[in-house]
Scaffold this motif. Sequence first.
Motif, mmCIF file in Angstrom:
data_model
loop_
_atom_site.group_PDB
_atom_site.id
_atom_site.type_symbol
_atom_site.label_atom_id
_atom_site.label_comp_id
_atom_site.label_asym_id
_atom_site.label_seq_id
_atom_site.Cartn_x
_atom_site.Cartn_y
_atom_site.Cartn_z
ATOM 1 N N ASP A 136 -31.599 66.690 -25.458
ATOM 2 C CA ASP A 136 -33.011 66.466 -25.162
ATOM 3 C C ASP A 136 -33.221 66.210 -23.667
ATOM 4 O O ASP A 136 -32.293 65.748 -22.982
ATOM 5 C CB ASP A 136 -33.537 65.261 -25.950
ATOM 6 N N HIS A 190 -49.805 79.131 -27.978
ATOM 7 C CA HIS A 190 -49.110 77.929 -28.457
ATOM 8 C C HIS A 190 -47.670 77.944 -27.966
ATOM 9 O O HIS A 190 -46.987 78.956 -28.093
ATOM 10 C CB HIS A 190 -49.121 77.877 -29.987
ATOM 11 N N GLU A 212 -39.864 75.851 -23.345
ATOM 12 C CA GLU A 212 -40.708 75.762 -22.160
ATOM 13 C C GLU A 212 -41.751 76.877 -22.191
ATOM 14 O O GLU A 212 -41.582 77.905 -22.869
ATOM 15 C CB GLU A 212 -39.876 75.823 -20.891
ATOM 16 N N PRO A 258 -44.057 76.295 -28.609
ATOM 17 C CA PRO A 258 -43.280 75.461 -29.539
ATOM 18 C C PRO A 258 -42.753 74.221 -28.840
ATOM 19 O O PRO A 258 -42.451 74.244 -27.642
ATOM 20 C CB PRO A 258 -42.135 76.387 -29.975
ATOM 21 N N ASP A 259 -42.615 73.115 -29.583
ATOM 22 C CA ASP A 259 -42.200 71.863 -28.949
ATOM 23 C C ASP A 259 -40.763 71.902 -28.435
ATOM 24 O O ASP A 259 -40.364 71.040 -27.655
ATOM 25 C CB ASP A 259 -42.399 70.681 -29.905
ATOM 26 N N TRP A 260 -39.989 72.909 -28.834
ATOM 27 C CA TRP A 260 -38.587 73.008 -28.383
ATOM 28 C C TRP A 260 -38.420 73.975 -27.207
ATOM 29 O O TRP A 260 -37.291 74.173 -26.737
ATOM 30 C CB TRP A 260 -37.690 73.474 -29.531
#
Length: 222
Positions: free
Chosen positions: A114, A22, A28, A24-26
């Motif tokens: 972002d 997995h 790379e 994390p969305d934050w």
Amino acid sequence: MSDYTPIDITPPELRPSALARHVPDWAEAAPTPDDVQNWEQRQTSALIPFSLDARGWPMHPHGRTGRVGRNLGKWGENRAADPIVVAGHGEDRQVLLITRDDIHEEAIPGGMVDPGEAAPAALVRELREETGVNLADHEPLILGQDVVDDWRQSDHAWVASTSGLYLLPATVTAVAASDALRATWYPFSSLTLLENAITAAGRTLYNAHRPLLQRALDHLAE
């Protein structure tokens, strides 16, 4: 033989075995800098120039940190935006700081830019997210772009921040949210006065932000 023995600060969620399951969305997905394919592009677009070592790994612009691994979203440069909001004039001047929820220290409200986001937009967004203060209709003065002494930095991943100064005639209501535990206005006629007020409140000023705050004070003294 080198006697340099840095510590690996990679948290469990960014270790190769965890990233394979997995991402994390934050962050790379690259487990190591070897897995990053666009170093030339990253170097060209970097806020602060950096080099690659013999392995092709990014090198912290300020040299060795005593730490390796990654505790940031990206290998190499991670862009941040730090809005310095100052209200009032002279001896009555105040600055808006937050208590960070990660290290529990008083800091400039701000955070990571972002992907595809411009620094001025990030300044507005981070300020609004962390304090509820919306300065979208104010034009910041960009004070500089600096590698900051972020607690998560390593030899191969670091933070480069764009700091912007907002000047208000008086304080406005600020309410902590997002990554902030508190949002507080502090006296800001000097860095010493600011630190004394923070200490009197039983808190600590985030060391990495001292140079940014001093630059704001220097500008205001001109």
